[in-house]
Design an enzyme around this catalytic site. Structure first.
Site, mmCIF file in Angstrom:
data_model
loop_
_atom_site.group_PDB
_atom_site.id
_atom_site.type_symbol
_atom_site.label_atom_id
_atom_site.label_comp_id
_atom_site.label_asym_id
_atom_site.label_seq_id
_atom_site.Cartn_x
_atom_site.Cartn_y
_atom_site.Cartn_z
ATOM 1 N NE ARG A 1 -6.763 4.419 5.427
ATOM 2 C CZ ARG A 1 -5.847 4.594 6.372
ATOM 3 N NH1 ARG A 1 -6.179 4.518 7.624
ATOM 4 N NH2 ARG A 1 -4.603 4.851 6.065
ATOM 5 C CG ASP B 1 3.096 1.715 9.202
ATOM 6 O OD1 ASP B 1 2.525 2.503 9.973
ATOM 7 O OD2 ASP B 1 3.203 1.902 7.980
ATOM 8 C CE LYS C 1 -1.818 1.637 3.946
ATOM 9 N NZ LYS C 1 -1.706 3.078 4.206
ATOM 10 C CG ASN C 2 2.458 2.732 3.581
ATOM 11 O OD1 ASN C 2 1.310 3.160 3.426
ATOM 12 N ND2 ASN C 2 2.943 2.398 4.764
ATOM 13 C CB ILE D 1 7.472 7.350 14.273
ATOM 14 C CG1 ILE D 1 8.674 6.420 14.085
ATOM 15 C CG2 ILE D 1 7.165 8.121 12.983
ATOM 16 C CD1 ILE D 1 9.946 7.064 13.595
ATOM 17 N NE ARG E 1 0.586 10.539 9.902
ATOM 18 C CZ ARG E 1 0.185 9.466 9.238
ATOM 19 N NH1 ARG E 1 -1.014 8.981 9.431
ATOM 20 N NH2 ARG E 1 0.973 8.874 8.382
ATOM 21 N N PRO E 2 2.283 16.890 10.926
ATOM 22 C CG PRO E 2 4.159 17.976 11.782
ATOM 23 C CD PRO E 2 3.272 16.788 11.990
ATOM 24 C CB ILE E 3 2.558 18.768 5.408
ATOM 25 C CG1 ILE E 3 1.743 20.061 5.402
ATOM 26 C CG2 ILE E 3 1.661 17.544 5.439
ATOM 27 C CD1 ILE E 3 1.164 20.365 4.019
ATOM 28 C CB CYS F 1 -4.268 11.974 11.142
ATOM 29 S SG CYS F 1 -3.306 10.555 11.474
ATOM 30 C CG LEU G 1 9.852 18.203 8.154
ATOM 31 C CD1 LEU G 1 10.319 16.839 8.663
ATOM 32 C CD2 LEU G 1 10.916 19.267 8.436
HETATM 33 C C1 UD1 Z 1 5.188 7.494 8.629
HETATM 34 C C2 UD1 Z 1 6.264 6.473 8.890
HETATM 35 C C3 UD1 Z 1 6.115 5.398 7.852
HETATM 36 C C4 UD1 Z 1 4.697 4.823 7.928
HETATM 37 C C5 UD1 Z 1 3.642 5.918 7.814
HETATM 38 C C6 UD1 Z 1 2.227 5.400 8.070
HETATM 39 C C7 UD1 Z 1 8.584 6.739 9.584
HETATM 40 C C8 UD1 Z 1 9.816 7.552 9.503
HETATM 41 N N1 UD1 Z 1 7.556 7.122 8.845
HETATM 42 O O1 UD1 Z 1 5.358 8.017 7.325
HETATM 43 O O2 UD1 Z 1 7.062 4.366 8.110
HETATM 44 O O3 UD1 Z 1 4.494 3.911 6.904
HETATM 45 O O4 UD1 Z 1 3.912 6.906 8.766
HETATM 46 O O5 UD1 Z 1 2.064 4.974 9.373
HETATM 47 O O6 UD1 Z 1 8.541 5.760 10.297
HETATM 48 N N2 UD1 Z 1 7.076 15.172 10.438
HETATM 49 C C9 UD1 Z 1 7.138 16.517 10.649
HETATM 50 N N3 UD1 Z 1 6.881 17.352 9.581
HETATM 51 C C10 UD1 Z 1 6.582 16.882 8.333
HETATM 52 C C11 UD1 Z 1 6.537 15.493 8.140
HETATM 53 C C12 UD1 Z 1 6.788 14.665 9.218
HETATM 54 O O7 UD1 Z 1 7.384 16.998 11.742
HETATM 55 O O8 UD1 Z 1 6.394 17.679 7.409
HETATM 56 C C13 UD1 Z 1 7.341 14.237 11.564
HETATM 57 C C14 UD1 Z 1 6.122 13.392 11.900
HETATM 58 O O9 UD1 Z 1 5.262 14.011 12.813
HETATM 59 C C15 UD1 Z 1 6.758 12.149 12.465
HETATM 60 C C16 UD1 Z 1 8.047 12.025 11.662
HETATM 61 O O10 UD1 Z 1 8.317 13.318 11.139
HETATM 62 O O11 UD1 Z 1 7.077 12.300 13.815
HETATM 63 C C17 UD1 Z 1 7.997 11.022 10.527
HETATM 64 O O12 UD1 Z 1 6.885 11.302 9.717
HETATM 65 P P1 UD1 Z 1 6.760 10.879 8.191
HETATM 66 O O13 UD1 Z 1 7.766 9.850 7.892
HETATM 67 O O14 UD1 Z 1 6.719 12.080 7.340
HETATM 68 O O15 UD1 Z 1 5.324 10.291 8.162
HETATM 69 P P2 UD1 Z 1 4.747 9.464 7.006
HETATM 70 O O16 UD1 Z 1 5.291 9.840 5.687
HETATM 71 O O17 UD1 Z 1 3.283 9.484 7.221
#
Ligand code: UD1
Length: 427
Positions: A405, A313, A22-23, A335, A128-130, A123, A132
């Site tokens: 999902r 996960d 899926k991912n 995480i 889960r910010p964006i 969520c 980055l």
């Molecule tokens: C994450 C998991 C991924 C898993 C998915 C669904 C990791 C590193 N990532 O991916 O393995 O498949 O969830 O459960 O294990 N963050 C920020 N700002 C951002 C993006 C992320 O602060 O813009 C932080 C998140 O809050 C989190 C960390 O970075 O603590 C990792 O997040 P990220 O890898 O981006 O999340 P996903 O891509 O959803």
């Protein structure tokens, strides 16, 4: 709404086919935006999130066609073609339902010079910010505007110049967005401290198959030499390492012996190590992975971490397994700040789990007992299924839309190896 009913205590034995990941699929699909030629993806899992993503792509004017596949195949084949993109907006209604929609931001920006995507919002497993994603795109030369709940990314005339970005924390999604934006930039881009999950490697391989030039694939330093255009490709989605790990836990908790057809040990070493620490035998066999357990489980101590560490996960599913270990396990979630929603539900089934901040202490118990349970996220729901397989009596798992999902034909696959499990309608 449907529910799953499990009569626990049946030993699992046989072969479970592993679906496409899926991912990985959710980051390969938006690559169709990067070319006007057809992109064919094979081994796509049949999941609600994939259907949702297809719908989003249609919304942009992209044609999608699903080829008929043989009944014995689990995977689907989808051909996407973005001959002309008629909208560069991902609306709130679609993004809200499916967080992965944010992954259109990078490729849409690269193709159209601009992209507007609704902010995904909170969520169930944390904030889960964006930020980055946006900082990385800015470093590649985009201008970012936030207004009315939407993010708009704009490239300068002539396209993104490319640039250098060092991620302060490892982010899978932000690495994916930055990669898809950088492949057709005018110059070179460098991503430091990039995520190196196998799904990122899968993305890089598809991009290379489409004509991209990427160095450092599989490492945390990626160098992308922008090319003027990408072309179409046919690509096979990698096997789902999280689904495979989940079924390994299911087999182990029942003291069973199951072959996971298609699973690749090299992509799931941390999970394999954790299971071996718990006393489960796992060996690669031709075309898959064999998992065997005599039901005697040992406690484990581990923390989730970015790849190659133990995947967040897999945390909930492993926790369900060690509920039956002889002794106390210590699991730490690094995480996400709120990923223990399965704990109260597992405790209702007779588990003894205490949480202190990001750490969960799981005191092994002799037996779990069936109960009516529900969870608020995908992997948490799977942990309840795993517990239910070993529990005495009947377990009913509600809110199946989470499982749908991420787990293709869950009850069929488990029934195939001897679980007593059925899906029924409820109100
Ligand atoms: C994450 C998991 C991924 C898993 C998915 C669904 C990791 C590193 N990532 O991916 O393995 O498949 O969830 O459960 O294990 N963050 C920020 N700002 C951002 C993006 C992320 O602060 O813009 C932080 C998140 O809050 C989190 C960390 O970075 O603590 C990792 O997040 P990220 O890898 O981006 O999340 P996903 O891509 O959803």
């Amino acid at each position: 709404m449907d529910k799953i009913i499990i009569e626990g205590g049946k030993r699992l034995s046989g072969t479970i086919p592993v679906s496409g990941a899926k991912n990985a699929a959710l980051t390969l699909l938006p690559c169709a935006l990067l070319t006007d030629e057809p992109l064919t993806l094979r081994n796509l899992p049949r999941l609600a999130d994939i259907d949702g993503f297809q719908h989003l792509m249609n919304q942009f004017g992209i044609s999608t066609m699903i080829a008929g596949s043989r009944p014995e195949d689990f995977g689907r084949v989808m051909t996407l073609q973005a001959t002309r993109i008629t909208s560069s907006v991902a609306p709130y209604d679609l993004v809200r339902k499916m967080r992965a929609s944010i992954l259109v931001l990078g490729p849409m920006l690269a193709r159209m010079g601009e992209a507007t995507v609704s902010l995904p919002g909170g969520c169930a497993i944390g904030n889960r910010p964006i930020d980055l994603h946006l900082k990385a795109l800015e470093a590649l030369g985009a201008q970012i505007e936030l207004a009315a709940g939407y993010v708009r990314a704009i490239a300068p005339d002539g396209g993104l110049p490319g640039g250098r970005y060092s991620f302060p924390v490892v982010s899978v999604g932000a690495t994916e967005n930055a990669l898809m934006a950088a492949v057709t930039a005018r110059g070179k881009s460098t991503l430091h401290n990039a995520a190196r999950e196998p799904e990122i490697v899968d993305l890089c391989k598809l991009l290379v198959a489409m004509g991209a030039e990427i160095e450092g694939i599989g490492t945390s330093d990626l160098v992308i030499h922008g090319v003027p255009r990408l072309h179409g490709a046919t690509y096979m989605v990698m096997p789902d390492r999280i689904e495979a790990g989940s079924y390994a836990c299911a087999a182990a908790i029942t003291g069973g012996e199951v072959t996971l057809k298609g699973a690749r040990i090299e992509e799931m070493e941390a999970t394999v190590q954790a299971l071996r620490d718990a006393g489960v035998a796992i060996e690669p066999v031709a075309g898959g992975l064999k998992v065997a357990s005599d039901g005697k489980l040992r406690p484990v101590t581990l923390s989730t971490a970015p790849y190659p560490g133990f995947a967040t996960d897999m945390q909930a599913q492993l926790m369900a397994l060690v509920c039956r270990a002889e002794g106390s396990s210590v699991l730490t979630e690094t995480i996400f700040e709120n990923r223990y929603m399965h704990v109260p539900e597992l405790n209702r089934m007779g588990a003894r789990i205490e949480t202190k901040g990001r750490t969960a202490i799981v005191h092994g118990v002799e037996k779990l007992t069936g109960a009516e349970v529900m969870a608020t996220d995908l992997r948490a729901s799977m942990s309840l299924v795993i517990a239910g397989l070993a529990a005495e009596g009947e377990t009913q798992v509600h809110r199946l839309y989470h499982l749908d999902r991420g787990y293709e034909r869950l009850e069929e696959k488990l029934a195939l190896v001897g679980a007593q499990i059925e899906r029924v309608g409820s109100d």
